[in-house]
Design a protein around this motif. Structure first.
Motif, short mmCIF file in Angstrom:
data_model
loop_
_atom_site.label_atom_id
_atom_site.label_comp_id
_atom_site.label_asym_id
_atom_site.label_seq_id
_atom_site.Cartn_x
_atom_site.Cartn_y
_atom_site.Cartn_z
N ASP A 89 -60.77 -11.54 21.89
CA ASP A 89 -61.39 -10.22 21.77
C ASP A 89 -62.51 -10.20 20.73
O ASP A 89 -63.07 -9.15 20.45
CB ASP A 89 -60.29 -9.21 21.38
CG ASP A 89 -60.69 -7.78 21.68
OD1 ASP A 89 -61.62 -7.58 22.49
OD2 ASP A 89 -60.09 -6.86 21.10
N LEU A 90 -62.81 -11.35 20.17
CA LEU A 90 -63.81 -11.40 19.09
C LEU A 90 -65.00 -12.28 19.49
O LEU A 90 -64.83 -13.38 20.00
CB LEU A 90 -63.15 -11.97 17.82
CG LEU A 90 -64.03 -12.20 16.58
CD1 LEU A 90 -64.62 -10.89 16.05
CD2 LEU A 90 -63.22 -12.88 15.47
N LYS A 131 -65.76 -6.63 18.21
CA LYS A 131 -64.47 -6.53 18.89
C LYS A 131 -64.79 -6.06 20.31
O LYS A 131 -65.21 -4.91 20.51
CB LYS A 131 -63.59 -5.52 18.16
CG LYS A 131 -62.17 -5.48 18.65
CD LYS A 131 -61.35 -4.57 17.75
CE LYS A 131 -59.86 -4.83 17.95
NZ LYS A 131 -59.06 -4.12 16.96
#
Ligand SMILES: [Zn+2]
Ligand SMILES: [Zn+2]
Length: 229
Positions: A89-90, A131
């Motif tokens: 998610d990064l 994010k």
């Protein structure tokens, strides 16, 4: 030695004021250092753990990886990511291809090959952490106190940066990242074009369109190499 030498080096009066201001902040920071360190024992041990990993990967200990480690830890905390827990998610954008980038890679777990680490070589000590699921992003830049000052050894620099708190070292801002399809991690998209000039395939929507024709960036913007024959 450091605090004593700074006002002598700086000539411009405007700059003196700026430096003095920063100097006072640093001295205040130095005075608070022992108390802060005591309060942040756990964080310091977390920092040391991350720094050790980065040093192993990078090959040496330097100011750049101290800064990069702190910067990435700060960003991950801001975005709610846990250390040592790789996430898809990064996505990170680093703006300089120097020591700091190695720290960002090791601490965040994002890599070039996974498409989660992007290098935009602007020559600025900065990184943006995004994010993906929420679109939240923080861009962190340094406050230019990482330069070795006259009389300061490399070891002293590392110690100073280690013991200086994040609010003195960095500026953090919330930003919105203009994401293109090719910036997201994962497999490259099936979308590809053939550049009419070089005949090579361009993937990930990294082409440039001019007058309705798609070209590769190397042919129409700037190429980092020139052909010899
Ligand atoms: Zn280095
Ligand atoms: Zn081309």
């Amino acid at each position: 030695m450091y605090y004593g030498t700074v006002p002598i080096i700086i000539k411009s009066s405007k700059f003196i004021y700026f430096k003095k201001d920063r100097l006072l902040k640093l001295i205040k920071e130095k005075n608070n250092y022992k108390t802060k360190n005591k309060m942040e024992n756990i964080k310091m041990s977390e920092f040391q753990e991350q720094l050790d990993k980065v040093e192993k990967f990078h090959g040496h200990l330097c100011g750049g990886i101290v800064m990069g480690t702190k910067m990435t830890m700060l960003a991950m905390k801001e975005l709610g990511f846990n250390l040592n827990e790789p996430t898809k998610d990064l996505v990170v954008f680093v703006e300089i291809g120097r020591c700091m980038a190695d720290a960002v890679q090791v601490v965040s777990g994002c890599t070039l090959g996974k498409g989660s680490l992007n290098l935009l070589d602007y020559g600025r000590f900065a990184g943006t952490f995004l994010k993906i699921s929420t679109g939240e992003a923080v861009r962190i830049t340094d406050m230019d106190i990482q330069t070795q000052v006259p009389g300061e050894s490399k070891e002293e620099l590392i110690e100073r940066l280690t013991n200086t708190s994040n609010d003195v070292l960095f500026r953090i801002e919330k930003v919105r990242v203009r994401l293109r399809e090719g910036d997201l991690p994962g497999h490259s998209s099936d979308n590809k074009i053939v550049c009419p000039i070089c005949g090579e395939i361009v993937k990930d929507n990294q082409h440039i369109i001019q007058n309705g024709v798609a070209y590769c960036k190397a042919c129409v913007v700037e190429s980092y190499y020139e052909k010899l024959d």
